[in-house]
Design an enzyme around this catalytic site. Sequence first.
Site, PDB file in Angstrom:
ATOM      1  N   ASP A 160       0.855  -1.187   0.000  1.00 30.25           N
ATOM      2  CA  ASP A 160       0.000   0.000   0.000  1.00 30.25           C
ATOM      3  C   ASP A 160       0.892   1.239   0.000  1.00 30.25           C
ATOM      4  O   ASP A 160       1.883   1.312   0.718  1.00 30.25           O
ATOM      5  CB  ASP A 160      -0.904  -0.017   1.234  1.00 30.25           C
ATOM      6  N   ASN A 180     -12.427  -2.808   3.247  1.00 32.25           N
ATOM      7  CA  ASN A 180     -13.373  -1.707   3.416  1.00 32.25           C
ATOM      8  C   ASN A 180     -14.367  -1.810   2.263  1.00 32.25           C
ATOM      9  O   ASN A 180     -13.973  -1.756   1.094  1.00 32.25           O
ATOM     10  CB  ASN A 180     -12.637  -0.368   3.396  1.00 32.25           C
ATOM     11  N   GLY A 194     -15.188   3.417   4.202  1.00 32.46           N
ATOM     12  CA  GLY A 194     -13.927   4.032   3.825  1.00 32.46           C
ATOM     13  C   GLY A 194     -13.301   3.475   2.564  1.00 32.46           C
ATOM     14  O   GLY A 194     -12.115   3.701   2.306  1.00 32.46           O
ATOM     15  N   GLN A 195     -14.064   2.722   1.755  1.00 28.85           N
ATOM     16  CA  GLN A 195     -13.496   2.209   0.500  1.00 28.85           C
ATOM     17  C   GLN A 195     -13.241   3.378  -0.448  1.00 28.85           C
ATOM     18  O   GLN A 195     -14.133   4.176  -0.725  1.00 28.85           O
ATOM     19  CB  GLN A 195     -14.449   1.208  -0.160  1.00 28.85           C
ATOM     20  N   HIS A 235     -10.229  -5.353  -2.872  1.00 31.21           N
ATOM     21  CA  HIS A 235      -8.874  -5.564  -2.357  1.00 31.21           C
ATOM     22  C   HIS A 235      -8.940  -5.923  -0.884  1.00 31.21           C
ATOM     23  O   HIS A 235      -9.874  -5.561  -0.173  1.00 31.21           O
ATOM     24  CB  HIS A 235      -7.990  -4.335  -2.576  1.00 31.21           C
ATOM     25  N   HIS A 249      -6.648  -5.666   2.512  1.00 33.99           N
ATOM     26  CA  HIS A 249      -5.468  -5.127   3.191  1.00 33.99           C
ATOM     27  C   HIS A 249      -4.899  -6.224   4.091  1.00 33.99           C
ATOM     28  O   HIS A 249      -5.634  -6.839   4.871  1.00 33.99           O
ATOM     29  CB  HIS A 249      -5.848  -3.941   4.078  1.00 33.99           C
TER      30      HIS A 249
HETATM   31  P1  AMP Z   1      -9.446   1.490   0.538  1.00 30.24           P
HETATM   32  O1  AMP Z   1      -9.398   2.905   1.078  1.00 30.24           O
HETATM   33  O2  AMP Z   1      -9.816   0.464   1.554  1.00 30.24           O
HETATM   34  O3  AMP Z   1     -10.291   1.443  -0.716  1.00 30.24           O
HETATM   35  O4  AMP Z   1      -7.968   1.122   0.134  1.00 30.24           O
HETATM   36  C1  AMP Z   1      -7.342   1.630  -0.998  1.00 30.24           C
HETATM   37  C2  AMP Z   1      -5.870   1.662  -0.695  1.00 30.24           C
HETATM   38  O5  AMP Z   1      -5.176   1.732  -1.923  1.00 30.24           O
HETATM   39  C3  AMP Z   1      -5.428   2.854   0.155  1.00 30.24           C
HETATM   40  O6  AMP Z   1      -4.884   2.368   1.371  1.00 30.24           O
HETATM   41  C4  AMP Z   1      -4.377   3.536  -0.721  1.00 30.24           C
HETATM   42  O7  AMP Z   1      -3.281   3.982   0.027  1.00 30.24           O
HETATM   43  C5  AMP Z   1      -3.989   2.444  -1.698  1.00 30.24           C
HETATM   44  N1  AMP Z   1      -3.544   2.871  -3.011  1.00 30.24           N
HETATM   45  C6  AMP Z   1      -4.186   3.687  -3.879  1.00 30.24           C
HETATM   46  N2  AMP Z   1      -3.478   3.812  -5.016  1.00 30.24           N
HETATM   47  C7  AMP Z   1      -2.379   3.030  -4.857  1.00 30.24           C
HETATM   48  C8  AMP Z   1      -1.253   2.734  -5.687  1.00 30.24           C
HETATM   49  N3  AMP Z   1      -1.110   3.262  -6.916  1.00 30.24           N
HETATM   50  N4  AMP Z   1      -0.293   1.909  -5.208  1.00 30.24           N
HETATM   51  C9  AMP Z   1      -0.414   1.380  -3.973  1.00 30.24           C
HETATM   52  N5  AMP Z   1      -1.442   1.621  -3.148  1.00 30.24           N
HETATM   53  C10 AMP Z   1      -2.416   2.436  -3.585  1.00 30.24           C
END
Ligand code: AMP
Length: 114
Positions: free
Chosen positions: A31, A87, A93-94, A100, A102
């Site tokens: 991340d 999420n 908070g998505q 995905h 985490h």
């Molecule tokens: P969520 O907020 O649960 O949808 O998680 C999305 C996650 O994707 C967040 O924690 C971001 O930091 C991560 N994220 C978004 N763009 C990228 C990227 N290009 N490379 C790595 N992580 C990313």
Amino acid sequence: MATDCIFCKIIAREVPANIVWETEQVLVFPDMNPQAPTHLLIIPKKHIPSLLHITPDDDRMIAGIYAVVKDVATKFNLDEGFRIVTNNGALAGQTVGHLHFHLLGGRKLVWPPG
Ligand code: AMP
Ligand code: ZN
């Protein structure tokens, strides 16, 4: 592939990421905004907007996600404890509309998560 999806672009190697694990159906990379010493994103290569969009056709992929969780948690020495978080939806908070998981570890994780 969804053309406006950042994770689909990572899968297509159009956007760089440090891919640490890959299977036929799954990709794993760090991340970009880590919330723990180890914070990886485990994603299906298939564009699925959220958990509400999975179908029985995805059963093998979902099982594959958890097989990857085990392999990656072991590789990153998280045997003492780690957490898997999805999420789902804006209220949770998505922020990225590509399913995905985490994988968080490397520190004490509190409960409830907030
Ligand atoms: P969520 O907020 O649960 O949808 O998680 C999305 C996650 O994707 C967040 O924690 C971001 O930091 C991560 N994220 C978004 N763009 C990228 C990227 N290009 N490379 C790595 N992580 C990313
Ligand atoms: Zn996507």
